[in-house]
Design a protein around this motif. Structure first.
Motif, PDB file in Angstrom:
ATOM      1  N   ILE A 221       4.521 113.671  -3.006  1.00 26.24           N
ATOM      2  CA  ILE A 221       4.469 114.497  -2.059  1.00 26.24           C
ATOM      3  C   ILE A 221       5.246 115.462  -2.674  1.00 26.24           C
ATOM      4  O   ILE A 221       5.036 116.924  -2.685  1.00 26.24           O
ATOM      5  CB  ILE A 221       4.510 114.577  -0.820  1.00 26.24           C
ATOM      6  N   VAL A 222       7.027 115.113  -2.358  1.00 28.30           N
ATOM      7  CA  VAL A 222       7.521 115.888  -2.379  1.00 28.30           C
ATOM      8  C   VAL A 222       7.151 116.610  -4.133  1.00 28.30           C
ATOM      9  O   VAL A 222       7.640 117.735  -4.548  1.00 28.30           O
ATOM     10  CB  VAL A 222       8.994 115.593  -2.754  1.00 28.30           C
ATOM     11  N   GLU A 223       6.762 115.500  -5.489  1.00 28.46           N
ATOM     12  CA  GLU A 223       7.010 116.763  -6.662  1.00 28.46           C
ATOM     13  C   GLU A 223       5.856 117.712  -6.826  1.00 28.46           C
ATOM     14  O   GLU A 223       5.546 118.466  -7.573  1.00 28.46           O
ATOM     15  CB  GLU A 223       7.065 115.324  -7.556  1.00 28.46           C
ATOM     16  N   GLN A 224       4.653 116.948  -5.928  1.00 24.05           N
ATOM     17  CA  GLN A 224       2.924 118.536  -5.935  1.00 24.05           C
ATOM     18  C   GLN A 224       3.663 119.289  -5.277  1.00 24.05           C
ATOM     19  O   GLN A 224       2.386 119.908  -4.921  1.00 24.05           O
ATOM     20  CB  GLN A 224       1.976 116.792  -5.138  1.00 24.05           C
ATOM     21  N   ALA A 225       5.041 119.410  -3.925  1.00 21.84           N
ATOM     22  CA  ALA A 225       4.925 120.559  -3.629  1.00 21.84           C
ATOM     23  C   ALA A 225       4.077 121.882  -3.605  1.00 21.84           C
ATOM     24  O   ALA A 225       4.373 123.222  -3.523  1.00 21.84           O
ATOM     25  CB  ALA A 225       6.592 120.738  -2.908  1.00 21.84           C
ATOM     26  N   GLN A 327      12.798 118.466   4.578  1.00 20.66           N
ATOM     27  CA  GLN A 327      13.775 119.384   5.551  1.00 20.66           C
ATOM     28  C   GLN A 327      13.409 120.288   4.005  1.00 20.66           C
ATOM     29  O   GLN A 327      13.327 120.639   4.956  1.00 20.66           O
ATOM     30  CB  GLN A 327      14.489 119.071   5.948  1.00 20.66           C
ATOM     31  N   ALA A 328      14.092 119.562   3.349  1.00 23.38           N
ATOM     32  CA  ALA A 328      14.416 121.212   2.247  1.00 23.38           C
ATOM     33  C   ALA A 328      13.126 122.056   2.468  1.00 23.38           C
ATOM     34  O   ALA A 328      13.043 122.734   2.304  1.00 23.38           O
ATOM     35  CB  ALA A 328      14.807 121.146   1.232  1.00 23.38           C
ATOM     36  N   LEU A 329      11.724 121.285   1.962  1.00 25.44           N
ATOM     37  CA  LEU A 329      10.872 122.044   1.156  1.00 25.44           C
ATOM     38  C   LEU A 329      10.030 122.505   2.944  1.00 25.44           C
ATOM     39  O   LEU A 329       9.549 123.387   2.634  1.00 25.44           O
ATOM     40  CB  LEU A 329       9.599 120.697   1.467  1.00 25.44           C
ATOM     41  N   ALA A 330      10.223 122.285   3.755  1.00 22.44           N
ATOM     42  CA  ALA A 330      10.242 122.506   5.277  1.00 22.44           C
ATOM     43  C   ALA A 330      10.233 124.369   5.475  1.00 22.44           C
ATOM     44  O   ALA A 330      10.272 124.869   5.773  1.00 22.44           O
ATOM     45  CB  ALA A 330      10.080 122.018   6.117  1.00 22.44           C
ATOM     46  N   GLU A 331      12.503 124.080   4.867  1.00 23.62           N
ATOM     47  CA  GLU A 331      13.238 125.010   4.964  1.00 23.62           C
ATOM     48  C   GLU A 331      12.169 126.208   3.754  1.00 23.62           C
ATOM     49  O   GLU A 331      13.923 127.027   3.671  1.00 23.62           O
ATOM     50  CB  GLU A 331      14.432 124.988   5.191  1.00 23.62           C
ATOM     51  N   GLY A 332      11.609 126.199   2.496  1.00 18.80           N
ATOM     52  CA  GLY A 332      11.585 126.913   1.566  1.00 18.80           C
ATOM     53  C   GLY A 332      12.737 126.414   0.506  1.00 18.80           C
ATOM     54  O   GLY A 332      12.713 127.848  -0.192  1.00 18.80           O
ATOM     55  N   LEU A 333      12.790 125.287   0.191  1.00 20.74           N
ATOM     56  CA  LEU A 333      13.882 125.246  -0.819  1.00 20.74           C
ATOM     57  C   LEU A 333      13.532 123.603  -0.820  1.00 20.74           C
ATOM     58  O   LEU A 333      12.945 122.765  -0.396  1.00 20.74           O
ATOM     59  CB  LEU A 333      15.229 125.029   0.107  1.00 20.74           C
ATOM     60  N   PHE A 334      13.644 124.389  -2.743  1.00 21.85           N
ATOM     61  CA  PHE A 334      13.125 123.177  -3.619  1.00 21.85           C
ATOM     62  C   PHE A 334      14.573 122.176  -3.775  1.00 21.85           C
ATOM     63  O   PHE A 334      15.382 123.333  -4.497  1.00 21.85           O
ATOM     64  CB  PHE A 334      11.769 123.923  -4.691  1.00 21.85           C
TER      65      PHE A 334
END
Length: 445
Positions: A221-225, A327-334
């Motif tokens: 899921i993280v890699e496909q973000a 959580q970083a993805l939710a904040e817009g940070l990869f």
């Protein structure tokens, strides 16, 4: 001789499905499909658990006997699509349950050469099970029933599923879910579908299952973000463009006296499609869609499961790593990858191995020659240091010592020739000092 006992239809079909001839097996598969449709159409009809276990044993060995890869793929597709022949939802769930029970029972006996065909069969059966949910409109009740079935038969610690079945199921779940429902499923529905993996990841005592779930579900899921965000932005742009086109068409329709820009029927411009539209269709077929997730909701769900008191410490530590990335993805940070880019380019696929450069013969000669020249110009032996001290003090210059093989002087010693075998005695006599013999009187002899 007594009357011959007639076997039940399920046993007869199972025997024909496991036959030696391919014609017999293909005919048995077609008859089985008709038999399923006819039996499940009746209100009092249906299959019992033991009957479907016998059917699946015949289907298992039907796949076992199939050899050629293309025929194996065709047979696997035919077998997996038998789930659509059942006319009731109860019978479909029982058919899927007995399939996974059959795979768990027969898995230790599958040899290495036949693993690929049964990997493919599991993938196809899972895809058709998700297709059944798609035809039912992703109903919540039916989705929960299927997830409960898969958790009980495969993921749960008390299940009889071998590690091979568990690992392959975890690996292919998101892939098959993407193929079936990527265009339809919302973020809430996707969170519901991965709910059992969150629960098992927090409860399992098996480190292999924890690693497979963390890697095959959450890390995927993280890699496909980036792809998911890009696809979402493309969809929003397409919606804005379609709205603008509709507004422009309405404005043109309201203006009177405008000539129609549409070419007449039968013209070449009307029958030919625009190039950009054709390219868009080609891109649609070539691109692969991904599932959409609410990363904050997934992180909250994982944190809720990982923060419980009964969660093992190693599970909590592993899940917290994934939670920070979500959580970083939710904040817009990869999040930055843990492995550097050079490791991905490494053909060994793992650690970076630093190997010493091997010099060729010419490079080795150049290197040794350079060192020899440096040794000539910088002589730092103890004898040379003493000679330099004498010269500074005003003493006599040192006399070069003669060598037995040639003239004295600095530099590397010459290569001496090895003496012949017959000359050993002469060389030894020349080097050893002569011993004088004492002359004894003649009377003492």
């Amino acid at each position: 001789m007594g009357p011959r006992v007639k076997l039940p239809p399920e046993i007869q079909l199972a025997q024909r499905l496991a036959g030696n001839e391919q014609v017999t097996r293909d005919r048995a598969v077609r008859k089985l499909r008709k038999y399923i449709v006819a039996r499940t159409q009746r209100a009092e009809g249906g299959f019992t658990h033991d009957e479907l276990l016998k059917v699946w044993k015949g289907l298992f060995y039907c796949m076992w006997m199939q050899d050629k890869p293309l025929l194996q793929e065709e047979l696997g597709r035919t077998i997996s699509q038998l789930v659509h022949a059942f006319q009731t939802t109860e019978a479909q769930h029982l058919f899927l349950q007995t399939f996974w029970q059959t795979m768990n029972r027969e898995w230790p006996g599958i040899d290495r050469l036949r693993l690929d065909k049964f990997y493919m069969l599991m993938r196809m059966v899972l895809r058709e099970a998700l297709t059944v949910l798609q035809t039912q409109g992703w109903d919540e009740r039916q989705t929960e029933r299927l997830l409960e079935l898969l958790t009980t038969e495969i993921l749960h610690p008390d299940s009889e599923a071998p590690n091979g079945v568990k690992s392959h199921f975890i690996e292919i779940f998101l892939e098959e879910l993407t193929k079936v429902g990527a265009h339809e499923l919302t973020a809430d529905q996707n969170l519901r579908l991965i709910g059992p993996f969150c629960t098992i990841a927090a409860q399992t005592q098996d480190s292999l299952v924890l690693h497979n779930i963390a890697q095959g579900i959450f890390e995927t899921i993280v890699e496909q973000a980036p792809l998911a965000i890009e696809e979402l932005m493309n969809e929003l742009e397409e919606e804005e463009l379609s709205e603008e086109e509709e507004l422009s068409e309405e404005e043109e329709a309201q203006e009177p006296g405008l000539l129609s820009r549409e070419p007449p029927k039968g013209s070449v411009c009307r029958t030919q499609r625009p190039l950009d539209q054709q390219a868009g269709d080609d891109d649609e077929d070539g691109t692969s869609t991904v599932l959409q997730f609410d990363y904050k909701a997934v992180a909250d769900r994982l944190f809720e499961m990982a923060s419980r008191q009964d969660t093992p410490p190693q599970n909590r530590k592993r899940l917290y790593k994934v939670i920070r990335k979500l959580q970083a993805l939710a904040e817009g940070l990869f999040p930055e990858p843990d492995i550097p880019e050079e490791a991905y380019r490494n053909p060994r696929g793992g650690r970076r191995v630093r190997m010493k450069k091997r010099l060729s013969g010419s490079q080795l000669q150049d290197k040794t020659g350079r060192h020899a020249k440096e040794a000539l110009h910088s002589d730092s032996s103890p004898g040379s240091t003493r000679r330099r001290r004498r010269q500074r003090a005003g003493g006599d210059p040192p006399v070069p010592r003669e060598r037995p093989g040639g003239q004295g002087g600095r530099g590397a010693p010459r290569r001496q020739r090895r003496p012949r075998v017959g000359a050993k005695a002469k060389i030894a006599s020349c080097q050893e000092p002569k011993v004088k013999r004492k002359r004894t009187p003649e009377g003492q002899k």
